[in-house]
Design a protein around this motif. Structure first.
Motif, PDB file in Angstrom:
ATOM      1  N   THR A   1    -114.594 -14.089   3.912  1.00  0.00           N
ATOM      2  CA  THR A   1    -115.509 -14.769   4.816  1.00  0.00           C
ATOM      3  C   THR A   1    -116.844 -14.915   4.617  1.00  0.00           C
ATOM      4  O   THR A   1    -117.271 -14.252   3.738  1.00  0.00           O
ATOM      5  CB  THR A   1    -115.327 -14.241   6.172  1.00  0.00           C
ATOM      6  OG1 THR A   1    -116.049 -14.844   7.179  1.00  0.00           O
ATOM      7  CG2 THR A   1    -115.816 -12.538   6.075  1.00  0.00           C
ATOM      8  N   ARG A   2    -117.543 -16.167   4.914  1.00  0.00           N
ATOM      9  CA  ARG A   2    -118.936 -16.257   4.849  1.00  0.00           C
ATOM     10  C   ARG A   2    -119.748 -15.816   5.824  1.00  0.00           C
ATOM     11  O   ARG A   2    -120.996 -15.617   5.680  1.00  0.00           O
ATOM     12  CB  ARG A   2    -119.086 -17.597   4.395  1.00  0.00           C
ATOM     13  CG  ARG A   2    -118.699 -18.283   3.364  1.00  0.00           C
ATOM     14  CD  ARG A   2    -119.014 -19.705   3.033  1.00  0.00           C
ATOM     15  NE  ARG A   2    -118.578 -20.104   1.674  1.00  0.00           N
ATOM     16  CZ  ARG A   2    -118.155 -21.235   1.314  1.00  0.00           C
ATOM     17  NH1 ARG A   2    -118.833 -22.369   2.180  1.00  0.00           N
ATOM     18  NH2 ARG A   2    -117.913 -21.573   0.312  1.00  0.00           N
ATOM     19  N   SER A   3    -119.043 -15.280   6.738  1.00  0.00           N
ATOM     20  CA  SER A   3    -119.785 -14.646   8.055  1.00  0.00           C
ATOM     21  C   SER A   3    -120.466 -13.183   7.681  1.00  0.00           C
ATOM     22  O   SER A   3    -119.822 -12.650   6.965  1.00  0.00           O
ATOM     23  CB  SER A   3    -118.861 -14.337   9.278  1.00  0.00           C
ATOM     24  OG  SER A   3    -118.135 -15.795   9.632  1.00  0.00           O
ATOM     25  N   ARG A   4    -121.274 -12.847   8.359  1.00  0.00           N
ATOM     26  CA  ARG A   4    -122.058 -11.585   8.076  1.00  0.00           C
ATOM     27  C   ARG A   4    -121.307 -10.761   9.470  1.00  0.00           C
ATOM     28  O   ARG A   4    -121.500 -10.941  10.676  1.00  0.00           O
ATOM     29  CB  ARG A   4    -123.740 -11.812   8.467  1.00  0.00           C
ATOM     30  CG  ARG A   4    -124.188 -12.742   7.401  1.00  0.00           C
ATOM     31  CD  ARG A   4    -125.732 -12.385   7.538  1.00  0.00           C
ATOM     32  NE  ARG A   4    -126.302 -11.055   7.950  1.00  0.00           N
ATOM     33  CZ  ARG A   4    -126.521  -9.867   7.153  1.00  0.00           C
ATOM     34  NH1 ARG A   4    -126.090  -9.972   6.030  1.00  0.00           N
ATOM     35  NH2 ARG A   4    -127.014  -9.016   7.618  1.00  0.00           N
ATOM     36  N   ILE A   5    -120.679  -9.671   8.955  1.00  0.00           N
ATOM     37  CA  ILE A   5    -119.904  -8.955   9.884  1.00  0.00           C
ATOM     38  C   ILE A   5    -120.449  -7.438   9.778  1.00  0.00           C
ATOM     39  O   ILE A   5    -120.696  -6.984   8.703  1.00  0.00           O
ATOM     40  CB  ILE A   5    -118.338  -8.845   9.174  1.00  0.00           C
ATOM     41  CG1 ILE A   5    -117.929 -10.323   9.383  1.00  0.00           C
ATOM     42  CG2 ILE A   5    -117.641  -7.950   9.925  1.00  0.00           C
ATOM     43  CD1 ILE A   5    -116.500 -10.679   8.850  1.00  0.00           C
ATOM     44  N   LEU A   6    -120.741  -6.976  10.756  1.00  0.00           N
ATOM     45  CA  LEU A   6    -121.021  -5.463  11.083  1.00  0.00           C
ATOM     46  C   LEU A   6    -119.673  -4.731  11.257  1.00  0.00           C
ATOM     47  O   LEU A   6    -119.110  -5.199  12.545  1.00  0.00           O
ATOM     48  CB  LEU A   6    -122.085  -5.201  11.725  1.00  0.00           C
ATOM     49  CG  LEU A   6    -122.590  -3.702  12.239  1.00  0.00           C
ATOM     50  CD1 LEU A   6    -123.081  -2.960  10.915  1.00  0.00           C
ATOM     51  CD2 LEU A   6    -123.740  -3.781  13.326  1.00  0.00           C
ATOM     52  N   ILE A   7    -119.396  -3.786  10.536  1.00  0.00           N
ATOM     53  CA  ILE A   7    -118.218  -2.740  11.201  1.00  0.00           C
ATOM     54  C   ILE A   7    -118.948  -1.567  11.527  1.00  0.00           C
ATOM     55  O   ILE A   7    -119.655  -0.660  10.844  1.00  0.00           O
ATOM     56  CB  ILE A   7    -117.304  -2.505  10.058  1.00  0.00           C
ATOM     57  CG1 ILE A   7    -116.809  -4.052   9.702  1.00  0.00           C
ATOM     58  CG2 ILE A   7    -116.140  -1.459  10.622  1.00  0.00           C
ATOM     59  CD1 ILE A   7    -115.477  -3.585   8.692  1.00  0.00           C
ATOM     60  N   LEU A   8    -118.996  -1.087  12.870  1.00  0.00           N
ATOM     61  CA  LEU A   8    -119.579   0.330  13.274  1.00  0.00           C
ATOM     62  C   LEU A   8    -118.419   1.061  13.288  1.00  0.00           C
ATOM     63  O   LEU A   8    -117.434   0.837  14.124  1.00  0.00           O
ATOM     64  CB  LEU A   8    -120.242   0.127  14.658  1.00  0.00           C
ATOM     65  CG  LEU A   8    -121.368  -0.984  14.659  1.00  0.00           C
ATOM     66  CD1 LEU A   8    -122.052  -1.320  16.134  1.00  0.00           C
ATOM     67  CD2 LEU A   8    -122.677  -0.282  13.888  1.00  0.00           C
ATOM     68  N   ALA A   9    -118.620   2.408  12.759  1.00  0.00           N
ATOM     69  CA  ALA A   9    -117.353   3.288  12.755  1.00  0.00           C
ATOM     70  C   ALA A   9    -118.122   4.711  12.584  1.00  0.00           C
ATOM     71  O   ALA A   9    -119.152   4.660  11.950  1.00  0.00           O
ATOM     72  CB  ALA A   9    -116.516   2.896  11.788  1.00  0.00           C
TER      73      ALA A   9
END
Length: 133
Positions: free
Chosen positions: A55-63
């Protein structure tokens, strides 16, 4: 999670919601990982999904795990208290289609449940979610 200077003047619950607003300004998609009872391998599988890598999206995974960055995908540590408040906000408001919940609890519309029941492979579920956001 990141620190918001003005949030220091307000209560911690308000601080969490302000930080989420900031995350939604900075990232295209935020994935909350409810790690309660989740095997570490399930999180690593999500984080390593090909759809996320492409993906070219900016993704944040909070864990509740260590910080890590792979291209435009950032995994950021959130404490147990922070995650509980984020999940409470998510369940109360479901305020954005840019926020997804990855959980192993019995949430029949949840991303993990679709994978667990065989409706989708993890790759298909993540790819479908990314197309919606």
């Amino acid at each position: 999670m990141g620190r918001v200077p003005e949030a220091e003047k307000v209560g911690w619950k308000n601080k969490i919601s302000m930080e989420m607003e900031k995350c939604l300004e900075e990232f295209d998609t935020v994935i909350l990982v409810d790690g309660h009872g989740m095997k570490f391998e399930a999180l690593e599988e999500l984080y390593g999904a090909e759809a996320l890598k492409k993906t070219r999206s900016r993704i944040l995974i909070l864990a509740e795990t260590k910080d890590q960055r792979k291209g435009g995908i950032i995994r950021r540590h959130a404490s147990t208290c922070e995650m509980q408040e984020l999940l409470r906000l998510y369940r109360m408001y479901e305020f954005s289609d840019r926020v997804a919940l990855f959980s192993q609890e019995d949430n029949f519309g949840g991303l993990h449940n679709y994978v667990k029941t065989g409706v989708f492979t993890l790759e298909e579920a993540v790819s479908a979610f990314l197309q919606l956001s």
